[in-house]
Design an enzyme around this catalytic site. Structure first.
Site, PDB file in Angstrom:
ATOM      1  N   ARG A  88       3.171 -24.688 -51.337  1.00  0.00           N
ATOM      2  CA  ARG A  88       2.781 -25.452 -50.146  1.00  0.00           C
ATOM      3  C   ARG A  88       2.567 -26.911 -50.578  1.00  0.00           C
ATOM      4  O   ARG A  88       1.904 -27.155 -51.579  1.00  0.00           O
ATOM      5  CB  ARG A  88       1.506 -24.871 -49.494  1.00  0.00           C
ATOM      6  CG  ARG A  88       1.692 -23.430 -49.014  1.00  0.00           C
ATOM      7  CD  ARG A  88       0.513 -22.974 -48.166  1.00  0.00           C
ATOM      8  NE  ARG A  88       0.503 -23.617 -46.861  1.00  0.00           N
ATOM      9  CZ  ARG A  88      -0.529 -23.566 -46.017  1.00  0.00           C
ATOM     10  NH1 ARG A  88      -1.639 -22.916 -46.354  1.00  0.00           N
ATOM     11  NH2 ARG A  88      -0.469 -24.163 -44.843  1.00  0.00           N
ATOM     12  N   ASP A 236      -6.982 -31.603 -46.255  1.00  0.00           N
ATOM     13  CA  ASP A 236      -6.048 -31.114 -47.274  1.00  0.00           C
ATOM     14  C   ASP A 236      -5.698 -32.210 -48.261  1.00  0.00           C
ATOM     15  O   ASP A 236      -5.290 -31.942 -49.385  1.00  0.00           O
ATOM     16  CB  ASP A 236      -4.793 -30.546 -46.608  1.00  0.00           C
ATOM     17  CG  ASP A 236      -5.164 -29.258 -45.899  1.00  0.00           C
ATOM     18  OD1 ASP A 236      -5.657 -29.336 -44.757  1.00  0.00           O
ATOM     19  OD2 ASP A 236      -5.030 -28.189 -46.519  1.00  0.00           O
ATOM     20  N   ASN A 246      -5.009 -33.217 -42.403  1.00  0.00           N
ATOM     21  CA  ASN A 246      -5.704 -31.948 -42.141  1.00  0.00           C
ATOM     22  C   ASN A 246      -4.864 -31.184 -41.127  1.00  0.00           C
ATOM     23  O   ASN A 246      -3.821 -31.676 -40.654  1.00  0.00           O
ATOM     24  CB  ASN A 246      -7.129 -32.200 -41.633  1.00  0.00           C
ATOM     25  CG  ASN A 246      -7.957 -30.917 -41.600  1.00  0.00           C
ATOM     26  OD1 ASN A 246      -7.973 -30.150 -42.565  1.00  0.00           O
ATOM     27  ND2 ASN A 246      -8.617 -30.652 -40.483  1.00  0.00           N
TER      28      ASN A 246
HETATM   29  O1  MRU Z   1      -2.762 -24.102 -43.286  1.00  0.00           O
HETATM   30  P1  MRU Z   1      -4.154 -23.882 -43.816  1.00  0.00           P
HETATM   31  O2  MRU Z   1      -4.871 -22.797 -43.113  1.00  0.00           O
HETATM   32  O3  MRU Z   1      -4.158 -23.733 -45.326  1.00  0.00           O
HETATM   33  O4  MRU Z   1      -4.884 -25.234 -43.480  1.00  0.00           O
HETATM   34  C1  MRU Z   1      -6.239 -25.375 -43.816  1.00  0.00           C
HETATM   35  C2  MRU Z   1      -6.834 -26.624 -43.320  1.00  0.00           C
HETATM   36  O5  MRU Z   1      -6.181 -27.466 -42.746  1.00  0.00           O
HETATM   37  C3  MRU Z   1      -8.273 -26.868 -43.643  1.00  0.00           C
HETATM   38  O6  MRU Z   1      -8.882 -27.612 -42.634  1.00  0.00           O
HETATM   39  C4  MRU Z   1      -8.378 -27.637 -44.952  1.00  0.00           C
HETATM   40  O7  MRU Z   1      -7.632 -26.998 -45.953  1.00  0.00           O
HETATM   41  C5  MRU Z   1      -9.750 -27.811 -45.400  1.00  0.00           C
HETATM   42  S1  MRU Z   1     -10.358 -26.291 -46.036  1.00  0.00           S
HETATM   43  C6  MRU Z   1     -11.896 -26.372 -46.637  1.00  0.00           C
END
Ligand code: MRU
Length: 343
Positions: A88, A236, A246
């Site tokens: 990812r 992120d 994010n």
């Molecule tokens: O696609 P995801 O579920 O991995 O995305 C997660 C998010 O966007 C969260 O808000 C981010 O990782 C912060 S987690 C503490």
């Protein structure tokens, strides 16, 4: 965290395997999965058995440990690192964790690498839990109710303990507030298309935190009607100038918060800050399968043949961010503010 009286983390080691909660099965079923190889870990990250920036990083570290147990050579470490880095693209914690592990392993001879790798991965998990607890302490003073008896928080996606190892980022101050007897209510946005809001609702429900799930599109309405005291989300990747990637939909919430004078805070560990990137437009944004948009739990919603694009993240410009809540304090989303965290 306690779930129905049983202590849990989102990831742990037992019997030589890395165990995780299979988040695809929540909220219906609390099921765990054992990962035995780096390929297992890479698949679990790519297919979102686990997710959330801090947890992706910690899981990648454990993936490297599994790889090194199998083959401690430099070449095997590089292969495993490349596999994990290709899962990812947006959460920078992944690269941060892989780089930390690579550096630690380069410093020891191959025969000692497996032991070092598991110790480092375990230490990273423990450090993540403590970091998130500190984010809770730093963020707690932002949860002020004014005249009312309870603080009304809006969050997006899942930035709770499921997305980290324990506590979470955006939800850490909420859990701490609850623990210390401060009344809170959390508006949880659904977070289509992967519905991470359901994970947040599950977490909050298990912790006894009052919350209400709303459709993503309801958040402008909530902010306009004065039903939110503070918006608190995770990240992120935060760039050196304070732009924030994010979960997709975060940007719209930040715009609406600004329009209605509601503070918009981002909670993230320092490992989520990418000091090598300035403008947020340079952050790689993951694009996922369009079927996540055209289908809901396997049921087709859109007409056959409808084109769909599925960006998993968006970038909120620093100017819309009231502050970044880190384990070392709340800083402005500016170059100077973030630079302070490096000293
Ligand atoms: O696609 P995801 O579920 O991995 O995305 C997660 C998010 O966007 C969260 O808000 C981010 O990782 C912060 S987690 C503490």
């Amino acid at each position: 965290v306690l779930v129905d009286g049983i202590p849990y983390r989102s990831l742990w080691i037992a019997d030589g395997a890395v165990h995780i909660i299979d988040q695809r099965r929540l909220p219906a079923d609390l099921v765990t999965a054992a990962l035995n190889t780096v390929e297992d870990v890479a698949r679990a990250i790519r297919e979102m058995w686990l997710r959330g920036a801090p947890l992706i990083g910690v899981a990648a570290a454990h993936g490297l440990a599994l790889a090194v147990r199998h083959d401690p050579s430099d070449a095997a470490i590089e292969r495993a690192a490349a596999l994990l880095l290709g899962t990812r693209p947006t959460a920078v914690n992944l690269r941060w964790a892989v780089d930390e592990m690579r550096a630690a392993l380069a410093a020891v001879p191959p025969a000692a690498r497996a032991e070092t790798a598991f110790a480092r991965a375990q230490a990273m998990a423990d450090a993540d839990a403590e970091t998130c607890r500190l984010i809770g302490e730093q963020g707690l003073p932002l949860l002020t109710a004014g005249e009312r008896s309870e603080v009304r928080i809006l969050t997006h996606c899942n930035a709770g303990w499921l997305a980290a190892v324990d506590w979470g980022t955006a939800l850490a101050p909420v859990y701490l507030a609850r623990e210390r007897g401060q009344a809170v209510h959390v508006w949880v946005s659904e977070t289509r298309p992967r519905n991470q809001g359901a994970l947040t609702a599950w977490e909050l429900g298990k912790a006894g935190v009052p919350h209400t799930l709303v459709a993503d599109n309801a958040c402008g309405h909530l902010l306009q009607r004065g039903m939110v005291d503070v918006v608190l989300v995770g990240a992120d990747r935060v760039t050196a100038i304070g732009d924030v990637a994010n979960k997709v939909g975060t940007y719209l919430k930040a715009l609406a918060a600004r329009a209605h004078g509601v503070p918009f805070y981002v909670a993230a560990p320092i490992s989520t800050i990418d000091f090598g990137v300035g403008d947020g437009s340079a952050i790689p944004i993951e694009e996922r399968d369009g079927r996540e948009v055209t289908e809901l739990a396997g049921t087709r919603l859109a007409p056959e043949g409808t084109a769909a694009r599925n960006w998993a993240f968006d970038v909120t410009p620093a100017t819309l961010v009231s502050g970044v809540v880190t384990e070392r304090g709340v800083v402005p989303a500016t170059t100077d503010g973030l630079e302070r965290l490096r000293r």
